[in-house]
Motif scaffolding. Structure first.
Motif, PDB file in Angstrom:
ATOM      1  N   HIS A 115       0.830  -1.198   0.000  1.00 14.76           N
ATOM      2  CA  HIS A 115       0.000   0.000   0.000  1.00 14.76           C
ATOM      3  C   HIS A 115       0.864   1.247   0.000  1.00 14.76           C
ATOM      4  O   HIS A 115       0.558   2.234  -0.673  1.00 14.76           O
ATOM      5  N   ALA A 116       1.971   1.212   0.779  1.00 17.08           N
ATOM      6  CA  ALA A 116       2.850   2.373   0.842  1.00 17.08           C
ATOM      7  C   ALA A 116       3.462   2.655  -0.512  1.00 17.08           C
ATOM      8  O   ALA A 116       3.640   3.810  -0.901  1.00 17.08           O
ATOM      9  N   ASP A 170       9.186   0.717  -5.266  1.00 15.78           N
ATOM     10  CA  ASP A 170       9.102  -0.737  -5.211  1.00 15.78           C
ATOM     11  C   ASP A 170      10.221  -1.324  -4.368  1.00 15.78           C
ATOM     12  O   ASP A 170      10.697  -2.422  -4.603  1.00 15.78           O
ATOM     13  N   ASP A 171      10.664  -0.557  -3.357  1.00  8.95           N
ATOM     14  CA  ASP A 171      11.734  -1.045  -2.493  1.00  8.95           C
ATOM     15  C   ASP A 171      11.325  -2.318  -1.772  1.00  8.95           C
ATOM     16  O   ASP A 171      10.169  -2.485  -1.384  1.00  8.95           O
ATOM     17  N   ASN A 187       3.448  14.766   2.349  1.00  5.34           N
ATOM     18  CA  ASN A 187       3.385  15.234   0.965  1.00  5.34           C
ATOM     19  C   ASN A 187       4.706  15.147   0.201  1.00  5.34           C
ATOM     20  O   ASN A 187       4.805  15.665  -0.914  1.00  5.34           O
ATOM     21  N   ARG A 188       5.706  14.518   0.827  1.00  4.65           N
ATOM     22  CA  ARG A 188       7.000  14.342   0.176  1.00  4.65           C
ATOM     23  C   ARG A 188       7.541  15.694  -0.300  1.00  4.65           C
ATOM     24  O   ARG A 188       7.687  16.596   0.481  1.00  4.65           O
ATOM     25  N   PHE A 228      17.274  12.226  -4.437  1.00  7.26           N
ATOM     26  CA  PHE A 228      16.328  11.112  -4.435  1.00  7.26           C
ATOM     27  C   PHE A 228      14.994  11.520  -5.036  1.00  7.26           C
ATOM     28  O   PHE A 228      14.460  12.595  -4.742  1.00  7.26           O
ATOM     29  N   ARG A 229      14.451  10.654  -5.874  1.00  9.27           N
ATOM     30  CA  ARG A 229      13.078  10.804  -6.335  1.00  9.27           C
ATOM     31  C   ARG A 229      12.127  10.178  -5.337  1.00  9.27           C
ATOM     32  O   ARG A 229      11.049  10.696  -5.069  1.00  9.27           O
ATOM     33  N   SER A 230      12.534   9.020  -4.783  1.00 12.47           N
ATOM     34  CA  SER A 230      11.693   8.272  -3.855  1.00 12.47           C
ATOM     35  C   SER A 230      12.058   8.584  -2.404  1.00 12.47           C
ATOM     36  O   SER A 230      13.191   8.378  -1.979  1.00 12.47           O
ATOM     37  N   PHE A 231      11.087   9.094  -1.667  1.00 16.79           N
ATOM     38  CA  PHE A 231      11.297   9.342  -0.238  1.00 16.79           C
ATOM     39  C   PHE A 231      11.532   8.036   0.503  1.00 16.79           C
ATOM     40  O   PHE A 231      12.374   7.951   1.397  1.00 16.79           O
ATOM     41  N   ARG A 232      10.804   6.991   0.114  1.00 15.70           N
ATOM     42  CA  ARG A 232      10.937   5.713   0.800  1.00 15.70           C
ATOM     43  C   ARG A 232      12.330   5.113   0.587  1.00 15.70           C
ATOM     44  O   ARG A 232      12.879   4.469   1.468  1.00 15.70           O
ATOM     45  N   LYS A 233      12.898   5.327  -0.581  1.00 13.83           N
ATOM     46  CA  LYS A 233      14.258   4.849  -0.836  1.00 13.83           C
ATOM     47  C   LYS A 233      15.259   5.559   0.070  1.00 13.83           C
ATOM     48  O   LYS A 233      16.163   4.944   0.642  1.00 13.83           O
ATOM     49  N   PHE A 234      15.087   6.876   0.194  1.00 14.11           N
ATOM     50  CA  PHE A 234      15.949   7.650   1.081  1.00 14.11           C
ATOM     51  C   PHE A 234      15.841   7.153   2.516  1.00 14.11           C
ATOM     52  O   PHE A 234      16.851   6.950   3.201  1.00 14.11           O
TER      53      PHE A 234
END
Length: 406
Positions: free
Chosen positions: A25-26, A33-34, A314-315, A360-366
């Motif tokens: 969901h995240a 897709d981490d 909101n990233r 970083f484009r992806s906050f979750r990757k960071f």
């Protein structure tokens, strides 16, 4: 497999399935897709972090400023009390206040060491603990505060919180100190219940509960999702946040904490899962931070936590606004240790936000790389004593591993 181990493995499977669902969901919320953070079965089975008592005997790191800046006389503490306590709203520990409320609530005098019943002496001892806390002499404040029962445990445990978050070198020690704060605060929950509706004592109750919730929230925010699920951190933290606001609606830090909890849930599982599974809402974040800023606009932590919340929700969309709140926090003139360290961390956090924005484009990757770095190196990334995070640190964590503790 032995029959006695089956319940654990069944629980483990459920936790992993739940965590994978949360990550899915995240990913929809963050276009990421981490893979899931790696955790061991031992970590999942552990409900509380074991505390090594040696961490309280070793000499603690010093604050990175002159303690004399915030070392006040008894008279100065009395004069400044309302302003210094604008966040927590803890009542001044006068002899009259303690005598009156100790008679109503005997638990408040439990655990006081070397006291003959003289409340004026107790006021003097209490002021000394608060003086140590205000100055940033956290180890001594903890030692002396723990000798004064629940009233003394507030400056003692908040001293420990400040040291754990901002001054420890190691993530492992930070976690142990935070767990110890939660353990000590939780002891009082049952006996404090009768005082929750008493306006004179409610700030004491709320502050103890806030210390508990803040401690486990700081552990949860940097723990892998499966561990957050296994230890039921989100439910404990969110329920505590609501309780604290209900007990003490005029406490600015209570509103900021409630807002931060919902934003933190969105940080870890995204807006959709945060709303559907845990009731975390952007409206709660905005309204609660609005209340906190209305009650106390000049508290650094309220401003920098609002900046964090904007990013978590909101990233990059509100990045400029988030940066403006971090810059505002950095410009607030501190008048005691907690504000000083919050101001210092605001600067360090600003460097991290810029690192994320530029690379970083992806906050979750960071976030994942940040957690991976801390886990591999055992470095406490919220320490104001260490350098801000860099891309070299994220890409080459093996070069920054701290040596093994003796």
């Amino acid at each position: 497999m032995a029959a006695t181990s089956q319940p654990f493995w069944r629980s483990l499977c459920l936790i992993v399935l739940c965590a994978i669902s949360l990550q899915a969901h995240a990913a929809r919320d963050d276009d990421s897709d981490d893979e899931m953070d790696e955790v061991t079965p031992e970590e999942l089975q552990m409900q509380e972090i074991p505390v090594d008592e040696r961490i309280f005997l070793e000499k603690w790191n010093e604050v990175p400023y002159k303690k004399s800046f915030f070392t006040y006389t008894d008279e100065q503490i009395r004069e400044k009390w309302t302003h210094l306590m604008r966040g927590l709203k803890v009542p001044y520990p006068s002899a009259a206040y303690m005598k009156k409320n100790f008679e109503k609530y005997p638990f408040m005098k439990d655990g006081i060491v070397d006291w003959n019943g003289d409340y004026q002496v107790l006021e003097t001892r209490s002021l000394q603990v608060w003086r140590l806390f205000f100055a940033g002499d956290f180890q001594k404040a903890r030692e002396e505060g723990l000798k004064l029962g629940p009233m003394g445990e507030i400056p003692a445990l908040f001293s420990q919180l400040m040291y754990a978050i901002y001054l420890t070198d190691r993530q492992s020690i930070k976690y142990m100190m935070l767990q110890d704060v939660a353990n000590r605060a939780e002891i009082y929950f049952d006996v404090m219940a009768e005082a929750e509706n008493d306006p004179e004592v409610a700030p004491i109750v709320a502050s103890v509960k806030l210390g508990y919730a803040y401690a486990i929230a700081r552990i949860a925010e940097e723990s892998p999702v499966p561990i957050v699920v296994a230890r039921r951190y989100i439910g404990k933290i969110k329920n505590s946040a609501e309780e604290i606001v209900e007990i003490m609606p005029e406490q600015p830090l209570a509103h900021a904490f409630r807002a931060g909890v919902d934003a933190g849930i969105m940080r870890r599982v995204g807006k959709f899962t945060g709303r559907m599974t845990y009731g975390a809402r952007t409206t709660t974040v905005e309204e609660s931070f609005s209340d906190a800023l209305r009650l106390a606009p000049d508290i650094p932590i309220v401003n920098y936590e609002y900046a964090n919340a904007l990013i978590y929700m909101n990233r990059k969309r509100d990045l400029n606004e988030a940066i403006s709140y971090l810059e505002k926090a950095m410009k607030i003139r501190p008048e005691f240790s907690m504000d000083a360290l919050d101001v210092m961390y605001s600067y360090k956090r600003l460097q991290e936000v810029r690192l994320y924005a530029l690379n970083f484009r992806s906050f979750r990757k960071f976030e994942k790389l940040r957690r991976k770095f801390s886990k591999k190196t055992d470095r406490n990334l919220t320490s104001v004593l260490s350098e801000p995070l860099t891309m070299d640190m994220l890409n080459n964590p093996e070069n920054y591993v701290l040596p093994e503790r003796n």
